[in-house]
Design a protein around this motif. Sequence first.
Motif, PDB file in Angstrom:
ATOM      1  N   ILE A   1      -5.693  -4.575  -2.541  1.00 24.84           N
ATOM      2  CA  ILE A   1      -5.573  -3.209  -2.030  1.00 24.84           C
ATOM      3  C   ILE A   1      -4.131  -2.794  -1.857  1.00 24.84           C
ATOM      4  N   GLN A   2      -3.182  -3.776  -1.814  1.00 28.24           N
ATOM      5  CA  GLN A   2      -1.777  -3.424  -1.687  1.00 28.24           C
ATOM      6  C   GLN A   2      -1.095  -3.345  -3.034  1.00 28.24           C
ATOM      7  N   GLY A   3      -1.834  -3.604  -4.106  1.00 27.70           N
ATOM      8  CA  GLY A   3      -1.236  -3.569  -5.426  1.00 27.70           C
ATOM      9  C   GLY A   3      -0.675  -4.902  -5.864  1.00 27.70           C
TER      10      GLY A   3
ATOM     11  N   ALA B   1       1.599  -6.013  10.930  1.00 27.01           N
ATOM     12  CA  ALA B   1       2.695  -5.260  10.312  1.00 27.01           C
ATOM     13  C   ALA B   1       2.805  -5.584   8.820  1.00 27.01           C
ATOM     14  N   TYR B   2       2.577  -6.836   8.461  1.00 29.60           N
ATOM     15  CA  TYR B   2       2.658  -7.228   7.055  1.00 29.60           C
ATOM     16  C   TYR B   2       1.510  -6.628   6.245  1.00 29.60           C
ATOM     17  N   ARG B   3       0.306  -6.720   6.781  1.00 31.30           N
ATOM     18  CA  ARG B   3      -0.857  -6.223   6.035  1.00 31.30           C
ATOM     19  C   ARG B   3      -0.859  -4.706   5.908  1.00 31.30           C
ATOM     20  N   THR B   4      -0.267  -4.011   6.874  1.00 32.44           N
ATOM     21  CA  THR B   4      -0.231  -2.546   6.806  1.00 32.44           C
ATOM     22  C   THR B   4       1.008  -2.023   6.077  1.00 32.44           C
ATOM     23  N   GLY B   5       1.884  -2.920   5.641  1.00 32.95           N
ATOM     24  CA  GLY B   5       3.056  -2.505   4.887  1.00 32.95           C
ATOM     25  C   GLY B   5       4.260  -2.127   5.727  1.00 32.95           C
TER      26      GLY B   5
END
Length: 293
Positions: free
Chosen positions: A56-58, A179-183
């Motif tokens: 989902i993050q590419g 924070a990492y998973r949400t970018g």
Amino acid sequence: MRSSNPVFSRRGFSRDNGHAGFNATPQAGAPATGNPYAQGTAANPYATNPYAQTDIQGAPQAPARPDVMTIDDVVTRTAMTLGTVIVAATAAWWTLPVDKENVGTAIGIAIGAAIVGFVLSLVNSFKRRPSPPLILTYAAFEGVFLGVISNIVSVYWAPGAAMQAVIGTMAVFAGVLIAYRTGLIRVTRRFYGFVMAAAIGFSLLMMVNLLFAVFGGGDGLGFRSGALGIIFGIVAIVIGACILALNFKQVEDGIAYGAPREESWLAAFGLTVTLVWIYIEMLRLGAILSGDD
């Protein structure tokens, strides 16, 4: 007290003979040594990974196969490694008394466990293939060290500091993961370089401070007490949080490269080293703040 993560001193996921693994030597077409964060370029080995997909993050992701690392593997191995730390720490807390008559013996055992743990951390970092027994042995000795120093801090400096450090470490882990998973935190080449430079510089400064303390007596250069101690404690926790983000990126890259399942042990080891660092700094900060009250 050790404040470094040897996993990130030399290792990064890279492709080798069709398999992904941790390798200190750059392979043809692979990113720079120990820095697999150059995505979206011609040098990106994802482009040649026949198993790569997109999440989902590419970021490319490899489909689940029996012989490759998955997030479940990392979670399971990390739980085993951290569980060993917790069990050993609990046992050391209750079986090694730190009253005035026995505190010297407990400190001696803790120092011995810390030295063995440090040596094992280096061995695990430089081994070509992860060794689960060595990783779990490292966790056991690290747990003994943490159990004794946590008990000493709780008895002589800051009652309840150990539980506060546990909660603080869990909060940092959860915060960095979110924070990492949400970018909000993006691990790029520049971020990697900055974090590694900060970690190395901080570790060298603390080593100098320790040498002054050993040979000059007192608190060395004063970096670990008073106002400076609080500032450096916060800096150490921030650096640990940033290294935790590198851990998450490393796990993500390993899955994307289709790394062998055994590499999940190395990922678990890296996460454990980082969390131990953060816990120690939380404990130290709690002791300093309690002493300033």
